[in-house]
Design a protein around this motif. Structure first.
Motif, PDB file in Angstrom:
ATOM      1  N   PRO A 242      17.756  40.841  44.859  1.00 17.14           N
ATOM      2  CA  PRO A 242      16.833  41.003  43.658  1.00 17.14           C
ATOM      3  C   PRO A 242      16.036  42.384  43.854  1.00 17.14           C
ATOM      4  O   PRO A 242      15.918  42.993  42.772  1.00 17.14           O
ATOM      5  CB  PRO A 242      15.904  39.702  43.950  1.00 17.14           C
TER       6      PRO A 242
ATOM      7  N   LEU B 225      18.150  45.258  42.232  1.00 16.38           N
ATOM      8  CA  LEU B 225      18.586  45.344  41.073  1.00 16.38           C
ATOM      9  C   LEU B 225      18.323  46.649  40.232  1.00 16.38           C
ATOM     10  O   LEU B 225      19.432  46.885  39.494  1.00 16.38           O
ATOM     11  CB  LEU B 225      18.114  43.948  40.374  1.00 16.38           C
TER      12      LEU B 225
ATOM     13  N   LEU C 164      18.001  38.237  36.951  1.00 20.20           N
ATOM     14  CA  LEU C 164      17.794  37.588  38.293  1.00 20.20           C
ATOM     15  C   LEU C 164      18.707  36.023  38.032  1.00 20.20           C
ATOM     16  O   LEU C 164      18.544  35.702  37.059  1.00 20.20           O
ATOM     17  CB  LEU C 164      16.447  37.333  38.799  1.00 20.20           C
TER      18      LEU C 164
ATOM     19  N   ARG D 254      18.331  33.780  45.540  1.00 22.89           N
ATOM     20  CA  ARG D 254      18.095  34.283  44.556  1.00 22.89           C
ATOM     21  C   ARG D 254      18.856  35.843  44.561  1.00 22.89           C
ATOM     22  O   ARG D 254      18.778  36.312  45.674  1.00 22.89           O
ATOM     23  CB  ARG D 254      16.574  34.565  44.447  1.00 22.89           C
ATOM     24  N   LYS D 255      19.371  36.442  43.429  1.00 21.92           N
ATOM     25  CA  LYS D 255      20.250  37.407  43.603  1.00 21.92           C
ATOM     26  C   LYS D 255      20.110  38.111  42.226  1.00 21.92           C
ATOM     27  O   LYS D 255      19.312  37.595  41.223  1.00 21.92           O
ATOM     28  CB  LYS D 255      21.758  37.226  43.688  1.00 21.92           C
ATOM     29  N   GLY D 256      20.290  39.582  42.226  1.00 28.92           N
ATOM     30  CA  GLY D 256      20.217  40.145  41.045  1.00 28.92           C
ATOM     31  C   GLY D 256      21.747  40.461  40.395  1.00 28.92           C
ATOM     32  O   GLY D 256      22.736  40.341  41.179  1.00 28.92           O
TER      33      GLY D 256
END
Length: 250
Positions: free
Chosen positions: A179, A182, A201, A136-138
């Motif tokens: 995340p 962000l 996201l 999971r990334k922003g």
């Protein structure tokens, strides 16, 4: 990942065409409502809402539609209860698919997505069946045609992003971060005088599945596009990688 990037550009062109049909308006309406519900209706204190509104404006969504979506989120207008849910599944060649959905009927969405998977060479999995293959990334997007790669990298370091790359549009830059960072990255970009045109996201595949033949590529892309076209779908993520040579043959 050049092939996947090219497919991203194809999707962007398609998105502009979809806007004419109102599909993009519906997605932005749901995103604005969810953003307002979760973070309030003030764009100065809700970066997700601000980004959603900027994206909606870029697609020429009428102001009345935007205002109505905000009021539904804040409870000023009565509307259906929208839920966010992620469905997981498999596509041709063992590819993994994540479908983020915003819907007022999870039973209907589950049934319809199961049918989409099965009719297009895939099958829907159970919760957790493929999510572990993604991080999971922003993601924050800006458009600044004055920036070059070195300038973008310098800006990324200043605002606390982990990486930056070119986006789908001319002059667009995509900043990737954890995340939890962000919001601060978006605030940093704004403080640097940049207009954040998108924030969300995302799920990034830890490893990719290389598609080596045209027939399989066509099947994978068909399933991905059908899922992406689903009315309640907000985002679709996958781990396929198609080279530019194969894409050109399509």
């Amino acid at each position: 990942m050049s092939g996947h990037n090219k497919w991203s550009k194809i999707k962007f062109t398609k998105a502009k065409e979809d806007a004419k049909k109102g599909k993009i308006f519906a997605r932005f309406s749901r995103e604005i409502t969810l953003a307002a519900r979760n973070g309030g209706g003030d764009v100065d204190t809700n970066p997700r809402l601000r980004a959603a509104i900027e994206g909606a404006k870029a697609c020429s969504m009428p102001k009345d539609n935007i205002d109505r979506a905000i009021k539904k989120g804040t409870g000023e207008l009565v509307g259906e209860i929208i839920q966010e849910i992620v469905y997981e599944g498999y596509g041709p060649a063992g590819t993994a698919m994540l479908v983020e959905v915003a819907t007022d009927n999870t039973n209907r969405a589950s049934s319809e997505l199961r049918t989409l998977f099965s009719r297009n060479g895939g099958n829907m999995g159970t919760p957790g069946s493929v999510a572990y293959q993604f991080d999971r990334k922003g993601e924050a997007r800006i458009i600044d045609e004055t920036l070059d790669e070195d300038g973008a990298m310098e800006l990324a370091m200043e605002v606390g992003a982990d990486d930056v790359g070119e986006g789908d549009q001319d002059g667009e830059w995509v900043f990737v971060c954890s995340p939890t960072d962000l919001s601060s990255v978006c605030s940093g970009l704004t403080s640097a005088g940049k207009n954040v045109t998108g924030m969300r996201l995302i799920s990034v595949a830890q490893n990719t599945v290389e598609i080596k033949d045209v027939d399989t590529a066509r099947k994978v892309m068909n399933l991905f596009e059908r899922l992406d076209d689903y009315d309640d779908a907000m985002n679709v993520f996958s781990n396929f990688d198609i080279s530019e040579d194969i894409l050109e043959q399509l």
